[in-house]
Design a protein around this motif. Sequence first.
Motif: not given
Length: 337
Positions: A245-265
């Motif tokens: 499944x998702x590693x901490x690194x992948x989850x963190x990287x993806x959520x950081x980018x999503x937070x910049x592109x669509x913060x509410x999600x």
Amino acid sequence: MREQRQRIAVVGGGILGCLVAREICAAEKPARSPQTEVVLLERDAVGSGASRRSAGLSIPSGATDRIRGMAKVSGDYYDQLAQSRPDLPIYPVDMTVVAEASGAGAQHVEGCHYADVDSLVRALVRDLRPRVRVREGVQVTGIESDSGGVELELGTGETLNVDHAVLAPGPWIKAPAWRRYVEPLGLRVKKIAALHVEQSPDAGDRVRYFADDDAFLLPMAHRGHWLFSYTCQEWDVDPDTLHDGLSPAVLGEARNLLGRLAPALAEHATSGRVFCDAYSPDREPRVQALDEAGRIVFAGAANGSGYRLAPAIASEAAGLLFKLPTLPPSTRHWSQS
């Protein structure tokens, strides 16, 4: 004298292998003989590999003329398939492209769709079964070719002799049976990761493609959540080891980018999917013979666009087998023959 049957093995039961088998069987293409015997070999269940984890997004774009042409051919194929088979899990969706760096702003694109790819594969293979021998849970452990044909060693202890074999292995490019044939292509395997955003899409929601970051948000209404796909740069992974499944690194990287592109999600993205695909040096799919006799054909290295380009790749592979110019792929479904 009775015409000798051609025997063709398709190795790999994902969306590409399934469509290669359909192309070989396309009866309305006269040179692709109905006398051809086709066997589809899959070491697991059909649709269970990369196809099961695919976002299944199809958009009419590409970085090169060839890919744009393949995307157009494939998009037309899926449109015709959806019209002829409205029961299939193919869902139309429009898209908004956001390209801030270029100053283009937001552009709206119509004519896109996404699919539940593993369900689609199972449905198409069900239709193929009267015409194709489908062997699931059967691994190819060895492959040899000469001017007389191809010999496949199977994990069941059997030997299968055919005239041609099409390798559609997805990311399993280093499988021992065919590694020496595929290695000269210079392919690499890259991890692909996506987050599931636990918010229900509304009717009419569009795909949001963020061109500057090569990422997209897909409203997967049939599953009740959004999917956020981004470009993961983890290379040379082994598809047989990606089960944690998702590693901490992948989850963190993806959520950081999503937070910049669509913060509410971002706070709603706590799960997802991880797998991989084969990539070519020039980022174009590979369809070519691997042996001197031209009996083993490779079809793949779709660079993360396996579903999107599968019909065009399958048509090229079938054309190579039968030494024909590439024809538009067929949407005939065998259950109505």
